[in-house]
Design a protein around this motif. Sequence first.
Motif, short mmCIF file in Angstrom:
data_model
loop_
_atom_site.label_atom_id
_atom_site.label_comp_id
_atom_site.label_asym_id
_atom_site.label_seq_id
_atom_site.Cartn_x
_atom_site.Cartn_y
_atom_site.Cartn_z
N MET A 1 18.90 5.00 -13.84
CA MET A 1 18.57 6.37 -14.14
C MET A 1 19.69 7.13 -15.14
SD MET A 1 17.10 7.96 -11.26
CE MET A 1 17.88 9.36 -10.02
N ASP A 2 19.19 8.02 -16.04
CA ASP A 2 19.93 8.34 -17.08
C ASP A 2 20.80 9.31 -16.64
OD1 ASP A 2 18.24 10.47 -17.07
OD2 ASP A 2 16.80 10.05 -18.83
N GLU A 3 21.34 10.25 -17.59
CA GLU A 3 22.25 11.25 -17.22
C GLU A 3 21.36 12.61 -16.59
OE1 GLU A 3 24.47 12.64 -20.48
OE2 GLU A 3 25.64 10.54 -20.62
N GLY A 4 20.16 12.90 -17.03
CA GLY A 4 19.24 13.50 -16.44
C GLY A 4 18.64 13.26 -15.12
N ASN A 5 18.85 12.08 -14.46
CA ASN A 5 18.44 11.73 -13.44
C ASN A 5 16.75 11.29 -13.58
OD1 ASN A 5 20.63 11.38 -11.62
ND2 ASN A 5 20.29 13.65 -10.96
N MET A 6 16.53 10.89 -15.02
CA MET A 6 15.22 10.48 -15.04
C MET A 6 14.98 9.06 -15.12
SD MET A 6 13.90 13.52 -15.28
CE MET A 6 12.22 13.22 -16.21
N PHE A 7 13.94 8.64 -15.16
CA PHE A 7 13.73 7.05 -15.30
C PHE A 7 12.04 6.84 -15.48
CE2 PHE A 7 12.62 8.21 -11.04
CZ PHE A 7 11.33 7.41 -10.71
N MET A 8 12.02 5.67 -16.19
CA MET A 8 10.61 5.24 -16.46
C MET A 8 9.88 4.92 -15.39
SD MET A 8 8.63 5.02 -19.52
CE MET A 8 9.73 4.77 -20.50
N ASP A 9 8.62 5.57 -15.19
CA ASP A 9 7.61 5.36 -14.22
C ASP A 9 6.55 4.55 -14.75
OD1 ASP A 9 6.97 5.46 -11.45
OD2 ASP A 9 5.99 7.47 -11.72
N TRP A 10 6.23 3.50 -13.94
CA TRP A 10 5.13 2.45 -14.33
C TRP A 10 4.01 2.69 -13.22
CZ3 TRP A 10 5.26 -0.07 -19.08
CH2 TRP A 10 6.27 -0.06 -19.74
N LEU B 1 0.84 -1.17 -0.18
CA LEU B 1 0.09 0.00 -0.01
C LEU B 1 0.82 1.16 0.13
CD1 LEU B 1 -2.65 -0.98 2.77
CD2 LEU B 1 -3.12 -0.67 0.17
N TYR B 2 1.95 1.28 0.70
CA TYR B 2 2.67 2.35 1.06
C TYR B 2 4.19 2.14 0.61
CZ TYR B 2 -1.50 3.66 3.45
OH TYR B 2 -2.53 3.76 3.94
N PRO B 3 4.48 1.71 -0.59
CA PRO B 3 5.88 1.47 -0.95
C PRO B 3 6.97 2.62 -0.76
CG PRO B 3 4.73 1.61 -2.98
CD PRO B 3 3.58 1.74 -1.94
N ASN B 4 8.12 2.27 -0.85
CA ASN B 4 9.10 3.26 -0.74
C ASN B 4 8.85 3.73 -2.29
OD1 ASN B 4 10.18 2.38 1.67
ND2 ASN B 4 11.57 0.74 1.06
N SER B 5 9.50 5.27 -2.12
CA SER B 5 9.61 5.94 -3.46
C SER B 5 10.70 5.44 -3.86
CB SER B 5 10.04 7.32 -2.92
OG SER B 5 10.23 8.24 -4.17
N ALA B 6 10.17 5.40 -5.46
CA ALA B 6 10.89 4.60 -6.53
C ALA B 6 12.36 5.62 -6.70
CB ALA B 6 10.40 4.69 -7.76
N ARG B 7 11.86 6.96 -6.73
CA ARG B 7 12.96 7.93 -6.90
C ARG B 7 14.14 7.97 -5.81
NH1 ARG B 7 14.72 11.76 -10.00
NH2 ARG B 7 12.89 11.58 -11.27
N SER B 8 13.50 7.78 -4.52
CA SER B 8 14.57 7.71 -3.51
C SER B 8 15.29 6.36 -3.47
CB SER B 8 13.73 7.78 -1.94
OG SER B 8 12.89 6.59 -1.69
N THR B 9 14.63 5.24 -3.87
CA THR B 9 15.34 4.06 -4.11
C THR B 9 16.32 4.10 -4.89
OG1 THR B 9 13.33 2.72 -3.59
CG2 THR B 9 15.18 1.71 -4.70
N LEU B 10 16.13 5.12 -6.18
CA LEU B 10 17.10 4.90 -7.20
C LEU B 10 18.14 5.94 -6.79
CD1 LEU B 10 14.86 4.81 -10.49
CD2 LEU B 10 16.31 3.03 -9.60
N THR B 11 17.97 7.17 -6.02
CA THR B 11 18.81 8.06 -5.79
C THR B 11 19.95 7.37 -4.78
OG1 THR B 11 17.36 9.96 -5.82
CG2 THR B 11 19.30 10.27 -4.51
N ASN B 12 19.43 6.59 -3.85
CA ASN B 12 20.10 5.87 -2.75
C ASN B 12 21.20 4.89 -3.81
OD1 ASN B 12 19.27 6.98 -0.88
ND2 ASN B 12 17.76 5.67 -0.25
N ALA B 13 20.58 4.29 -4.88
CA ALA B 13 21.47 3.29 -5.79
C ALA B 13 22.46 4.05 -6.29
CB ALA B 13 20.49 2.79 -6.56
N VAL B 14 22.38 5.31 -6.82
CA VAL B 14 23.33 5.96 -7.63
C VAL B 14 24.55 6.33 -6.39
CG1 VAL B 14 24.05 8.09 -8.53
CG2 VAL B 14 21.97 6.69 -9.21
N ALA B 15 23.98 6.67 -5.41
CA ALA B 15 24.95 7.26 -4.23
C ALA B 15 25.84 5.95 -3.78
CB ALA B 15 24.12 7.71 -3.26
#
Length: 235
Positions: A115-124, A92-106
């Motif tokens: 994430m592409d060079e502009g920190n963008m990703f496909m949201d489904w 019901l309340y999954p972790n934010s996909a963006r925060s997950t990917l931001t942590n992955a990059v870090a």
Amino acid sequence: MPLYTTANPTAWLQPAAVDGARNQATFWIPPSGTTDANTGLPPFWKNENEFWTSNDAHHTDVFGYAYPGTQYWNFTSDEEWRNSVRGIIQSLYPNSARSTLTNAVANGDTLTHIMDEGNMFMDWVIQVKASAREMPPIFRAMFSLVGDFSSDASTEVGMWMRMIVDGPETSAWKAREAEQNAKRFSTIDQGLTNTIGLTSSLLDQIKAGKLESLDPEAVVPYLNTHLTWVVYAVR
């Protein structure tokens, strides 16, 4: 709240002084006192002499009903029950996909390439539509990703709930209204819609090595094979 208290059994109401900035006196609760889980909850009478308290209402089954997931009698142990509830909360309340990917990059982990060079990703997302005429007033639709084999465990990715209970005083009126509107509804169906985020669940599949990326070329075939749903209805 029932889900939270089930998943966190030690997190409960703590005593608080009345008159504080966040705990003001009321008509029922005088100043210079203390409220806790045994404090009455006016105007909800338990009997002719006392009110219900937070401790009394810790489980809703004392009122004759229970929410999906909080029916502890369906589990063999409290831990199994709480693990199931934690899974429901996550869907019901999954972790934010963006925060997950931001942590992955870090951290430079396996999701860095998403994430592409502009920190963008496909949201489904899952966009769901159902017929208001054909669906019952109370239903629960569960969406899951199934494994490659029938023996594989499925992963819940989201839930859609609708609970509309008609009182006896409105049932006759609604029956007349439904009859009057039958012709109009035959050509114009008042559809029910909902949106369920899917990206966080897909990221879990990528980390597990079951999906290559969030690109449509990878996701669409994967969903065609693995996305399933079931509707539990009360008529």
